[in-house]
Design an enzyme around this catalytic site. Structure first.
Site, PDB file in Angstrom:
ATOM      1  N   HIS A  40      17.536 -26.526   9.637  1.00  0.00           N
ATOM      2  CA  HIS A  40      18.034 -26.426  11.009  1.00  0.00           C
ATOM      3  C   HIS A  40      17.724 -25.062  11.638  1.00  0.00           C
ATOM      4  O   HIS A  40      18.151 -24.032  11.113  1.00  0.00           O
ATOM      5  CB  HIS A  40      19.547 -26.648  10.971  1.00  0.00           C
ATOM      6  CG  HIS A  40      20.197 -26.696  12.305  1.00  0.00           C
ATOM      7  ND1 HIS A  40      21.223 -25.861  12.657  1.00  0.00           N
ATOM      8  CD2 HIS A  40      19.982 -27.485  13.385  1.00  0.00           C
ATOM      9  CE1 HIS A  40      21.619 -26.139  13.877  1.00  0.00           C
ATOM     10  NE2 HIS A  40      20.889 -27.122  14.350  1.00  0.00           N
ATOM     11  N   GLU A  67      13.722 -27.897  12.148  1.00  0.00           N
ATOM     12  CA  GLU A  67      14.240 -28.266  13.469  1.00  0.00           C
ATOM     13  C   GLU A  67      14.150 -27.042  14.362  1.00  0.00           C
ATOM     14  O   GLU A  67      14.251 -25.904  13.871  1.00  0.00           O
ATOM     15  CB  GLU A  67      15.696 -28.725  13.326  1.00  0.00           C
ATOM     16  CG  GLU A  67      16.292 -29.355  14.569  1.00  0.00           C
ATOM     17  CD  GLU A  67      17.168 -28.445  15.412  1.00  0.00           C
ATOM     18  OE1 GLU A  67      17.767 -28.950  16.381  1.00  0.00           O
ATOM     19  OE2 GLU A  67      17.244 -27.211  15.143  1.00  0.00           O
ATOM     20  N   ASP A  69      14.609 -25.609  18.858  1.00  0.00           N
ATOM     21  CA  ASP A  69      15.144 -25.854  20.202  1.00  0.00           C
ATOM     22  C   ASP A  69      14.171 -25.267  21.214  1.00  0.00           C
ATOM     23  O   ASP A  69      13.777 -24.098  21.084  1.00  0.00           O
ATOM     24  CB  ASP A  69      16.504 -25.163  20.366  1.00  0.00           C
ATOM     25  CG  ASP A  69      17.506 -25.620  19.331  1.00  0.00           C
ATOM     26  OD1 ASP A  69      18.029 -26.738  19.463  1.00  0.00           O
ATOM     27  OD2 ASP A  69      17.756 -24.865  18.374  1.00  0.00           O
ATOM     28  N   HIS A  82      17.826 -21.298  20.888  1.00  0.00           N
ATOM     29  CA  HIS A  82      18.939 -22.254  20.957  1.00  0.00           C
ATOM     30  C   HIS A  82      19.825 -22.090  22.178  1.00  0.00           C
ATOM     31  O   HIS A  82      20.022 -23.018  22.952  1.00  0.00           O
ATOM     32  CB  HIS A  82      19.803 -22.173  19.693  1.00  0.00           C
ATOM     33  CG  HIS A  82      20.967 -23.115  19.750  1.00  0.00           C
ATOM     34  ND1 HIS A  82      22.190 -22.756  20.265  1.00  0.00           N
ATOM     35  CD2 HIS A  82      21.073 -24.414  19.398  1.00  0.00           C
ATOM     36  CE1 HIS A  82      23.018 -23.790  20.214  1.00  0.00           C
ATOM     37  NE2 HIS A  82      22.365 -24.817  19.689  1.00  0.00           N
TER      38      HIS A  82
HETATM   39  O1  G3P Z   1      19.458 -31.061  15.185  1.00  0.00           O
HETATM   40  C1  G3P Z   1      20.797 -31.149  15.476  1.00  0.00           C
HETATM   41  C2  G3P Z   1      21.402 -29.925  16.067  1.00  0.00           C
HETATM   42  O2  G3P Z   1      20.430 -28.948  16.244  1.00  0.00           O
HETATM   43  C3  G3P Z   1      22.111 -30.141  17.326  1.00  0.00           C
HETATM   44  O3  G3P Z   1      22.949 -29.087  17.643  1.00  0.00           O
HETATM   45  O4  G3P Z   1      23.548 -27.132  18.965  1.00  0.00           O
HETATM   46  O5  G3P Z   1      22.475 -26.838  16.770  1.00  0.00           O
HETATM   47  O6  G3P Z   1      21.164 -27.646  18.689  1.00  0.00           O
HETATM   48  P1  G3P Z   1      22.499 -27.612  18.031  1.00  0.00           P
HETATM   49 CA    CA Z   2      19.019 -27.995  17.822  1.00  0.00          CA
END
Ligand code: G3P
Ligand code: CA
Length: 290
Positions: A40, A67, A69, A82
Site C-alpha cells: 500500500h 498501490e 494515489d 495521497h
Molecule cells: O487501496 C486502498 C486504499 O489505498 C484506500 O485508502 O486513503 O489509503 O487511499 P487510502
Molecule cells: Ca490509495
C-alpha cells in the site's frame, strides 16, 4: 494451507491475475485461493509512501503489486501523492511558507519537484521526491512490478481519467502485456465508470462497500469491489463473488488496509482475493504460517 501455495512467490502474485482473468479459477475450492498481497503506497511502513524508494522497497521485499494515489498539479502534471495537501509528507511549509493549505492543485510541477518527500519519514530518505506519474510508471516497469493505481479526489481534477489513461498508453501500459499487471481504482464510482467506458479493457475496482442489492449496478463497470477490511464478512465476500463483472468473470475483492497478522488471517478466511497492506511482509508471513 496458505503456505503450500504462497511458497511460490510468482504463483502468489499471479493469483490475482488468475482470479481476474481465468474462468477456471471459479471452480477452485475457496480454501485453495491465496490472497495476493499488495504493498500500500509502496511498502509504506518501511519507506516514505508513494515515493520511488517505497516501490523499490516493495520489490526488495519480494512483492510485485504496489498501490499508489494519483493527483494533478496546477499546471496539469499527474503526480503520485495521497493527501490533497503537500503538508504531511513534504517540507512544503518550509519551502513555501504562506501558501497554506498547500494543496497539490495549487502548486506547479516545478514547485513540487523542489520538495523533500522523504525527510518527514526518516533522514535516511532525505531528498526523495514526489514522483510524477510518468517517472513512477517507469520505475514500476523497471522493477517488473504490477500496479493498483488509485485516482484520488477525481472531483478536484476534471478529466483526470482520460489524462491518466493517455499517460498509461504513452508509457505502453495499455498493451496486452501490461493489462494483466494493472488495476485502476477509485472511491468515486463516476471515476471508475469513466475509466471503464474510456478503455473497457482495463481492469477496474471500486473502493467501498456497496449494498449487496446494488452490486449488479457496480458490476457494469468494476471488476473488483475493494472494501475497508473492518466492513467485511464472509457473507459479503461471497455476495460479491456471486456477481459477474464487466468482463464476464466473477467480481474480485481486495481488502484494505491490513497491517497485522490476526486481521490478515481473518480476511483471508473470508475468501478475499487480495490484501492491501503497509506491511506486506507481515501479511505474507501470517498467511504463510497458517
Ligand atoms: O487501496 C486502498 C486504499 O489505498 C484506500 O485508502 O486513503 O489509503 O487511499 P487510502
Ligand atoms: Ca490509495
Amino acid at each position: 494451507m496458505y503456505a503450500r501455495v504462497v511458497a511460490a512467490t510468482a504463483a502468489a502474485v499471479l493469483g490475482t491475475v488468475t482470479v481476474l482473468l481465468s474462468p477456471t479459477s471459479d471452480a477452485r475450492a475457496h480454501e485453495d485461493r491465496v490472497p495476493t498481497v499488495i504493498a500500500h503506497r509502496g511498502a509504506s511502513s518501511y519507506a516514505p509512501e508513494n515515493t520511488l524508494p517505497a516501490i523499490d522497497k516493495a520489490a526488495e521485499l519480494g512483492f510485485s503489486w504496489v498501490e499508489n494515489d494519483v493527483q494533478r498539479t496546477k499546471d496539469g502534471e499527474l503526480v503520485v501523492l495521497h493527501d490533497d495537501s503537500l503538508r504531511r509528507t513534504t517540507d512544503v511549509e518550509d519551502v513555501f511558507p504562506g501558501r497554506a493549505p498547500w494543496k497539490v492543485k495549487d502548486f506547479t510541477a516545478a514547485e513540487i519537484a523542489r520538495l523533500d518527500a522523504g525527510s518527514w519519514f526518516s533522514p535516511a530518505y532525505a531528498g526523495a521526491r514526489v514522483p510524477t506519474l510518468r517517472h513512477y510508471m517507469r520505475r514500476v516497469e523497471h522493477n517488473h512490478e504490477k500496479l493498483l493505481l488509485e485516482i484520488k479526489n477525481p472531483e478536484s481534477y476534471p478529466g483526470i481519467e482520460q489524462q491518466t489513461l493517455k499517460l498509461l498508453g504513452d508509457e505502453g501500459w495499455l498493451d496486452g502485456r501490461h493489462l494483466g499487471r494493472l488495476v485502476v481504482q477509485s472511491f468515486s464510482a463516476d471515476s471508475v465508470r469513466a475509466v471503464h467506458e474510456l478503455r473497457p479493457a482495463v481492469t477496474t475496482a471500486y473502493l467501498g462497500t456497496p449494498a449487496v442489492a446494488r452490486l449488479p449496478e457496480f458490476a457494469r463497470f468494476a471488476d473488483l469491489v475493494n472494501p475497508s477490511y473492518g466492513a467485511l464478512t464472509t457473507d459479503y465476500v461471497s455476495a460479491v463473488h456471486a456477481v459477474d463483472g464487466p468482463h464476464g468473470r466473477r467480481l474480485g475483492v481486495f481488502a484494505w488496509t491490513v497491517d497485522d497478522a490476526a486481521a490478515a488471517r481473518g480476511v483471508a478466511g473470508y475468501g478475499v482475493d487480495g490484501i492491501i497492506s503497509n506491511k506486506p511482509d507481515v501479511v505474507r508471513a501470517a498467511l504463510d504460517s497458517d
